[in-house]
Design an enzyme around this catalytic site. Structure first.
Site, PDB file in Angstrom:
ATOM      1  N   SER A 118       0.851  -1.187   0.000  1.00  0.00           N
ATOM      2  CA  SER A 118       0.000   0.000   0.000  1.00  0.00           C
ATOM      3  C   SER A 118       0.888   1.238   0.000  1.00  0.00           C
ATOM      4  CB  SER A 118      -0.949  -0.026   1.200  1.00  0.00           C
ATOM      5  OG  SER A 118      -1.893   1.020   1.117  1.00  0.00           O
ATOM      6  N   THR A 119       0.757   2.102   0.984  1.00  0.00           N
ATOM      7  CA  THR A 119       1.498   3.359   1.013  1.00  0.00           C
ATOM      8  C   THR A 119       3.002   3.118   0.896  1.00  0.00           C
ATOM      9  OG1 THR A 119      -0.196   4.182   2.522  1.00  0.00           O
ATOM     10  CG2 THR A 119       1.762   5.548   2.236  1.00  0.00           C
TER      11      THR A 119
ATOM     12  N   HIS B  56      -2.579  -1.031  -3.392  1.00  0.00           N
ATOM     13  CA  HIS B  56      -3.724  -0.139  -3.231  1.00  0.00           C
ATOM     14  C   HIS B  56      -3.517   1.123  -4.063  1.00  0.00           C
ATOM     15  CE1 HIS B  56      -4.220  -2.013   1.047  1.00  0.00           C
ATOM     16  NE2 HIS B  56      -4.780  -2.769   0.111  1.00  0.00           N
TER      17      HIS B  56
ATOM     18  N   MET C 240      -0.133   1.153   5.270  1.00  0.00           N
ATOM     19  CA  MET C 240      -0.851   1.455   6.498  1.00  0.00           C
ATOM     20  C   MET C 240      -2.009   0.484   6.679  1.00  0.00           C
ATOM     21  SD  MET C 240      -0.799   3.498   9.033  1.00  0.00           S
ATOM     22  CE  MET C 240      -1.861   3.395  10.468  1.00  0.00           C
TER      23      MET C 240
ATOM     24  N   ASP D 244      -4.584  -4.675   6.112  1.00  0.00           N
ATOM     25  CA  ASP D 244      -4.982  -5.485   4.961  1.00  0.00           C
ATOM     26  C   ASP D 244      -3.858  -6.446   4.598  1.00  0.00           C
ATOM     27  OD1 ASP D 244      -6.539  -6.405   2.856  1.00  0.00           O
ATOM     28  OD2 ASP D 244      -5.750  -4.910   1.452  1.00  0.00           O
TER      29      ASP D 244
END
Length: 368
Positions: free
Chosen positions: A189-190, A215, A308, A311
């Site tokens: 993600s991030t 993401h 973050m 997930d």
């Protein structure tokens, strides 16, 4: 004593977008818009008075474009930046340039008057900004950690909303492992766009088949895959429903869709489908990992990287319990040590690996 709210500076040349962004962000009690600015010069004045925790930055603005401002900001006053765009296919390449320049994530501009935007998209905007507040940013977009206020947790759907849990013993038998290729499942993600680039660039052209959930919004994934395909020895593309997982190929889940791994005979393919947000995301890492636990078992390798939230943590544990080899990116090299940390806390990762070693570990885990 309540935690300090995350201070956000919104930069956009549209007054209506600034107003809408402020309203959306301040619906969350953990967020506070301390200022808005119509262009980078006005933003610079606000930053001199008070350095925000996060900046949302438009790409196209008068007097100075967002990418130029971002580069200057990363050199002079590194702050987590989330690019805010109306994101078309054409604009995706510019946003990839922004990520390379130091932006930690991207969000779609609020679409005024669109009812659907008032639910999922508002949630995604707030979650992305809160994740950015925990990102490590460095001068020039490459260094030094940043502290941020603690974030609360909110209810969210699990992978049960898309497919049932794996059976107590997944079909990862020795017989299966002799008749199928290994498949590598990755979630990020991030901070993941640049981290994934580093891993994939280090892989040889005959690397095992890889499926990735990163993401990001729709359209952006196609441009991201195209960029990686031009940089890497492996072939990279945005996944389409029914694509076969093949050696030397990487499939990236399309933004706005879940991606599941499925088995047909001795080969694996992907299913791309709609569905609710899972762990507040679509695509969701938990959905991919659960599908791998169900259909691949010990033929799979699971890797969870910077990001973050949680997930992928449950799904990675399901993969491990089904016989897969699993690993998590370490804290020192993660832009945000959220998803890996949650997976480690659940004892879902066999190994904790720095970013620079993930490619080699991946190859060793799939060697037969």
């Amino acid at each position: 004593m309540p935690a300090r709210r995350i201070r956000v500076l919104v930069i956009d040349d549209s007054a209506s977008v600034r107003q809408t962004m402020k309203a959306i962000l301040e619906e969350d009690p953990e967020l506070e818009v301390v200022a808005t600015a119509a262009d980078p010069f006005a933003a610079a004045r606000h930053i001199q008075e008070q350095v925000p925790d996060v900046i949302t930055l438009d790409v196209e603005m008068p007097r100075m474009d967002g990418i130029t401002f971002l580069r200057k900001l990363m050199q002079q006053c590194p702050v987590p930046v989330v690019m805010c765009s109306s994101l078309t296919e054409e604009g995706s390449e510019t946003l990839l340039e922004a990520m390379h320049a130091g932006a930690v994530d991207v969000i779609l501009k609020p679409r005024m008057g669109v009812a659907d935007h008032l639910s999922e998209s508002r949630l995604m905007i707030r979650d992305t900004v809160k994740a950015a507040a925990r990102a490590k940013v460095r001068p020039g977009g490459r260094g030094g950690a940043r502290a941020a206020p603690a974030l609360g947790t909110q209810p969210k759907l699990t992978a049960d909303a898309v497919l049932p849990p794996p059976p107590s013993r997944a079909p990862g038998s020795k017989a299966m492992s002799r008749t199928t290729e290994m498949v590598v499942c990755v979630g990020a993600s991030t901070g993941g766009t640049e981290a994934l680039r580093e891993v994939l660039e280090a892989l040889p052209a005959n690397a095992p088949g890889i499926v990735i959930v990163q993401h990001m919004p729709e359209h952006f994934t196609r441009a991201f895959a195209r960029r990686l395909d031009g940089l890497c020895a492996v072939t990279v593309k945005e996944a389409e429903d029914g694509d076969t997982v093949m050696r030397g190929h990487v499939l990236i889940a399309p933004g706005g869709k879940h991606m599941l791994l499925e088995r047909q005979g001795a080969r694996y393919l992907v299913s791309v489908r709609d569905g609710p947000l899972v762990s507040r995301h679509r695509p969701s890492v938990d959905v991919l990992f659960r599908s791998a636990a169900r259909c691949a078992g010990s033929n799979a390798v699971g890797i969870i990287m910077t990001g973050m939230g949680d997930d992928g943590a449950r799904g990675l544990l399901e993969m491990k319990q089904a016989g897969a080899r699993t690993m998590a990116q370490d804290e020192a090299t993660s832009v945000v040590f959220g998803m890996p940390k949650e997976a480690i806390a659940r004892d879902a990762a066999d190994k904790i690996v720095p970013l620079g070693a993930i490619a080699q570990e991946l190859l060793q885990a799939t060697a037969r």
